[in-house]
Design a protein around this motif. Structure first.
Motif, PDB file in Angstrom:
ATOM      1  N   GLY A 283       0.868  -1.296  -0.139  1.00 15.05           N
ATOM      2  CA  GLY A 283       0.024  -0.011   0.001  1.00 15.05           C
ATOM      3  C   GLY A 283       0.949   1.338   0.132  1.00 15.05           C
ATOM      4  N   LEU A 284       0.211   2.472  -0.143  1.00 14.97           N
ATOM      5  CA  LEU A 284       0.612   3.660  -0.265  1.00 14.97           C
ATOM      6  C   LEU A 284       2.068   3.913  -0.739  1.00 14.97           C
ATOM      7  CD1 LEU A 284       0.409   4.207   3.778  1.00 14.97           C
ATOM      8  CD2 LEU A 284      -1.073   5.111   2.005  1.00 14.97           C
ATOM      9  N   PRO A 285       1.699   3.543  -2.321  1.00 12.40           N
ATOM     10  CA  PRO A 285       2.835   3.896  -3.334  1.00 12.40           C
ATOM     11  C   PRO A 285       3.323   5.074  -3.283  1.00 12.40           C
ATOM     12  CG  PRO A 285       1.052   3.319  -4.411  1.00 12.40           C
ATOM     13  CD  PRO A 285       0.743   3.041  -3.167  1.00 12.40           C
ATOM     14  N   GLU A 286       2.608   6.097  -2.981  1.00  7.46           N
ATOM     15  CA  GLU A 286       3.061   7.651  -2.975  1.00  7.46           C
ATOM     16  C   GLU A 286       4.171   7.582  -2.175  1.00  7.46           C
ATOM     17  OE1 GLU A 286      -0.289   7.482  -0.002  1.00  7.46           O
ATOM     18  OE2 GLU A 286      -0.204   6.400  -2.162  1.00  7.46           O
ATOM     19  N   ARG A 287       4.491   6.854  -1.338  1.00  9.53           N
ATOM     20  CA  ARG A 287       5.396   7.164  -0.419  1.00  9.53           C
ATOM     21  C   ARG A 287       6.757   6.996  -1.004  1.00  9.53           C
ATOM     22  NH1 ARG A 287       3.560   5.113   5.709  1.00  9.53           N
ATOM     23  NH2 ARG A 287       4.401   3.120   4.814  1.00  9.53           N
ATOM     24  N   LEU A 288       6.906   6.424  -1.995  1.00  9.63           N
ATOM     25  CA  LEU A 288       8.466   6.503  -2.897  1.00  9.63           C
ATOM     26  C   LEU A 288       8.709   8.021  -3.278  1.00  9.63           C
ATOM     27  CD1 LEU A 288       7.589   3.512  -5.063  1.00  9.63           C
ATOM     28  CD2 LEU A 288       9.445   3.460  -3.741  1.00  9.63           C
ATOM     29  N   VAL A 289       7.844   8.886  -3.191  1.00 11.05           N
ATOM     30  CA  VAL A 289       8.210  10.260  -3.289  1.00 11.05           C
ATOM     31  C   VAL A 289       9.312  10.539  -2.359  1.00 11.05           C
ATOM     32  CG1 VAL A 289       7.518  12.707  -3.388  1.00 11.05           C
ATOM     33  CG2 VAL A 289       5.960  10.979  -4.669  1.00 11.05           C
ATOM     34  N   VAL A 290       8.767  10.256  -1.057  1.00 11.71           N
ATOM     35  CA  VAL A 290       9.742  10.698  -0.164  1.00 11.71           C
ATOM     36  C   VAL A 290      11.087   9.915  -0.122  1.00 11.71           C
ATOM     37  CG1 VAL A 290       9.963  10.754   2.353  1.00 11.71           C
ATOM     38  CG2 VAL A 290       7.641  11.037   1.569  1.00 11.71           C
ATOM     39  N   THR A 291      11.112   8.624  -0.352  1.00  5.64           N
ATOM     40  CA  THR A 291      12.353   7.695  -0.404  1.00  5.64           C
ATOM     41  C   THR A 291      13.020   8.052  -1.366  1.00  5.64           C
ATOM     42  OG1 THR A 291      11.029   6.103   0.828  1.00  5.64           O
ATOM     43  CG2 THR A 291      13.329   5.367  -0.254  1.00  5.64           C
ATOM     44  N   ILE A 292      12.533   8.145  -2.821  1.00  2.00           N
ATOM     45  CA  ILE A 292      13.402   8.472  -3.903  1.00  2.00           C
ATOM     46  C   ILE A 292      14.036  10.106  -3.729  1.00  2.00           C
ATOM     47  CG2 ILE A 292      13.237   8.792  -6.236  1.00  2.00           C
ATOM     48  CD1 ILE A 292      11.594   6.373  -6.651  1.00  2.00           C
ATOM     49  N   GLY A 293      13.206  10.894  -3.263  1.00  2.00           N
ATOM     50  CA  GLY A 293      13.713  12.275  -2.922  1.00  2.00           C
ATOM     51  C   GLY A 293      14.859  12.375  -2.016  1.00  2.00           C
ATOM     52  N   SER A 294      14.817  11.580  -1.017  1.00  2.00           N
ATOM     53  CA  SER A 294      15.859  11.482  -0.040  1.00  2.00           C
ATOM     54  C   SER A 294      17.106  11.011  -0.813  1.00  2.00           C
ATOM     55  CB  SER A 294      15.648  10.629   1.216  1.00  2.00           C
ATOM     56  OG  SER A 294      14.712  11.149   1.921  1.00  2.00           O
ATOM     57  N   GLU A 295      16.935   9.712  -1.701  1.00  2.00           N
ATOM     58  CA  GLU A 295      17.994   9.290  -2.148  1.00  2.00           C
ATOM     59  C   GLU A 295      18.551  10.432  -3.242  1.00  2.00           C
ATOM     60  OE1 GLU A 295      20.596   5.823  -2.625  1.00  2.00           O
ATOM     61  OE2 GLU A 295      19.176   6.459  -1.219  1.00  2.00           O
ATOM     62  N   TYR A 296      17.973  11.160  -4.077  1.00  2.00           N
ATOM     63  CA  TYR A 296      18.129  12.270  -4.981  1.00  2.00           C
ATOM     64  C   TYR A 296      19.290  13.139  -4.194  1.00  2.00           C
ATOM     65  CZ  TYR A 296      15.912  11.275  -9.478  1.00  2.00           C
ATOM     66  OH  TYR A 296      15.506  10.790 -10.544  1.00  2.00           O
ATOM     67  N   ARG A 297      18.769  13.585  -2.844  1.00  2.00           N
ATOM     68  CA  ARG A 297      19.375  14.367  -2.288  1.00  2.00           C
ATOM     69  C   ARG A 297      20.875  14.080  -1.941  1.00  2.00           C
ATOM     70  NH1 ARG A 297      14.597  15.080   0.168  1.00  2.00           N
ATOM     71  NH2 ARG A 297      14.972  13.993   2.008  1.00  2.00           N
ATOM     72  N   HIS A 298      21.029  12.867  -1.693  1.00  2.00           N
ATOM     73  CA  HIS A 298      22.463  12.402  -1.523  1.00  2.00           C
ATOM     74  C   HIS A 298      23.182  12.207  -3.032  1.00  2.00           C
ATOM     75  CE1 HIS A 298      22.141  11.299   2.622  1.00  2.00           C
ATOM     76  NE2 HIS A 298      20.991  10.859   2.443  1.00  2.00           N
ATOM     77  N   LEU A 299      22.731  11.854  -4.027  1.00  2.00           N
ATOM     78  CA  LEU A 299      23.261  12.048  -5.335  1.00  2.00           C
ATOM     79  C   LEU A 299      23.516  13.340  -5.565  1.00  2.00           C
ATOM     80  CD1 LEU A 299      21.054   9.460  -6.773  1.00  2.00           C
ATOM     81  CD2 LEU A 299      23.390   9.011  -6.171  1.00  2.00           C
ATOM     82  N   ASP A 300      22.567  14.630  -5.503  1.00  2.00           N
ATOM     83  CA  ASP A 300      23.021  15.751  -6.097  1.00  2.00           C
ATOM     84  C   ASP A 300      23.388  16.831  -5.235  1.00  2.00           C
ATOM     85  OD1 ASP A 300      20.442  16.598  -5.101  1.00  2.00           O
ATOM     86  OD2 ASP A 300      19.531  16.140  -6.999  1.00  2.00           O
ATOM     87  N   GLY A 301      23.332  16.647  -3.802  1.00  2.00           N
ATOM     88  CA  GLY A 301      23.720  17.500  -2.847  1.00  2.00           C
ATOM     89  C   GLY A 301      22.630  18.494  -2.553  1.00  2.00           C
ATOM     90  N   SER A 302      21.356  18.514  -2.833  1.00  2.00           N
ATOM     91  CA  SER A 302      20.584  19.291  -2.410  1.00  2.00           C
ATOM     92  C   SER A 302      19.925  19.342  -0.944  1.00  2.00           C
ATOM     93  CB  SER A 302      19.297  19.075  -3.430  1.00  2.00           C
ATOM     94  OG  SER A 302      18.690  17.742  -3.349  1.00  2.00           O
ATOM     95  N   GLU A 303      19.329  20.182  -0.418  1.00  2.00           N
ATOM     96  CA  GLU A 303      18.742  20.411   0.825  1.00  2.00           C
ATOM     97  C   GLU A 303      17.544  19.715   0.920  1.00  2.00           C
ATOM     98  OE1 GLU A 303      20.492  21.895   3.392  1.00  2.00           O
ATOM     99  OE2 GLU A 303      22.087  22.074   2.111  1.00  2.00           O
ATOM    100  N   LEU A 304      17.108  19.204   2.476  1.00  2.00           N
ATOM    101  CA  LEU A 304      15.964  18.800   2.573  1.00  2.00           C
ATOM    102  C   LEU A 304      14.807  19.644   2.678  1.00  2.00           C
ATOM    103  CD1 LEU A 304      14.336  16.100   3.727  1.00  2.00           C
ATOM    104  CD2 LEU A 304      14.976  16.886   5.881  1.00  2.00           C
ATOM    105  N   PRO A 305      13.846  19.469   1.641  1.00  2.00           N
ATOM    106  CA  PRO A 305      12.661  20.471   1.669  1.00  2.00           C
ATOM    107  C   PRO A 305      11.727  20.489   3.029  1.00  2.00           C
ATOM    108  CG  PRO A 305      12.134  18.775   0.326  1.00  2.00           C
ATOM    109  CD  PRO A 305      13.533  18.461   0.706  1.00  2.00           C
TER     110      PRO A 305
END
Length: 328
Positions: A283-305
């Motif tokens: 359930g709740l596949p939309e939570r991939l937005v959070v997890t993938i967003g977190s992984e992207y921040r480690h890849l590109d060095g962006s800040e946590l919104p």
């Protein structure tokens, strides 16, 4: 209407797991360890109603004259932490790093105001009402740990050893796991969710990461030799279930890295991974937005919104998935 209910599972030798009445946001597993000389909780339910019900069930299992004197908090998300207010005299133990996430999350009353005051005609307002409207924090005061530690903490409760280990940033910046050697059981907090084909729950949500750290934390759980793993959410697992969960995490990591390398924005990457339908039972596949967003921040060095922006993106994706009849 408040969420009520929950099952107590006897894990043996004075150890119990309190399992919420259903799956979903905010419905976390909790633990109770009882000895003739004391008792402790591992995590707490989200709001005073559920926490009060867990307290009643706990008191049924306490020897005469024994109180719950400690709460070990696996991480500082409110659904594992805010219910500690029903034990006002208990010692609350957390990692020193958990302070960072306490400051990131809203307070209970801020969250209550946000859920109650959001426009239900918007995707965010509708999502918050549907998934958080059953909790009541209107009179919940913010709680704070009373004991912080770094590294390893060895406790005893009667004849039982309680081994508490801090973890590198994974689900949040202040995760820990609790190993109970006499019971051969680990309470993992949210570094592990039940996301297996045999014991499906909901898609995990990870605020910190990277996913390499989450997978390493799963390895540390397995390295204890525990036979029973109580995840932060979902059914109790055995070691094989943890390994299956690690395969899920590796899949999400691979897709996030591939889509990042192709220049796909994070929210769109989450939409694409959802569209692949690899884990339809969760359930709740939309939570991939959070997890993938977190992984992207480690890849590109962006800040946590801010958490509100993250949840707005989550709600928008959930709305689109519902409208298109995609995975739910």
């Amino acid at each position: 209407m408040s969420i009520t209910g929950g099952d107590v599972v006897d894990l043996g030798r004075g150890l119990y797991a309190w399992m919420p009445p259903k799956r979903g946001w905010g419905l976390a597993n909790c633990g109770l360890l009882v000895s003739p000389r004391g008792a402790l909780w591992i995590d707490t339910p989200y709001d005073p109603v559920l926490a009060g019900q867990f307290l009643v069930e706990s008191q049924k299992r306490l020897p005469d004259g024994v109180d719950i004197g400690r709460v070990i908090v696996t991480h500082a998300n409110g659904d594992h932490f805010w219910g500690a207010g029903v034990l006002p005299d208990a010692e609350i133990i957390a990692t020193r790093e958990a302070r960072e996430h306490i400051h990131y999350d809203p307070t209970p009353q801020q969250q209550h105001a946000l859920v109650a005051g959001s426009d239900p005609s918007t995707p965010l307002g509708s999502y918050l009402a549907r998934h958080f409207g059953g909790f009541d924090w209107s009179a919940t005061e913010a709680v704070r740990p009373t004991t912080y530690f770094t590294g390893e903490l060895e406790l005893t409760l009667g004849d039982f050893a309680v081994q508490v280990s801090s973890l590198p940033p994974a689900h949040t910046a202040g995760d820990l796991m609790v190993y109970l050697p006499a019971q051969r059981t680990v309470f993992s907090g949210d570094v592990i969710f039940s996301s297996t084909s045999r014991q499906p729950g909901d898609h995990p949500v990870h605020w910190s990461g990277p996913l390499d750290n989450v997978i390493d934390a799963c390895e540390r759980v397995l390295a204890t030799g525990a036979e029973v793993i109580v995840p932060g959410h979902g059914p109790v697992l055995d070691p094989a279930g943890v390994r299956e969960h690690m395969a899920y995490l590796a899949y999400v990591r691979e897709r996030a890295h591939s889509l990042h390398a192709a220049g796909v924005p994070a929210v769109e990457a989450a939409r694409r991974v959802i569209g692949e339908g690899r884990y339809p039972a969760l359930g709740l596949p939309e939570r991939l937005v959070v997890t993938i967003g977190s992984e992207y921040r480690h890849l590109d060095g962006s800040e946590l919104p801010g958490v509100l922006q993250v949840m707005a993106d989550v709600a928008a994706v959930a709305h689109d998935v519902a409208c298109t009849g995609g995975p739910a």
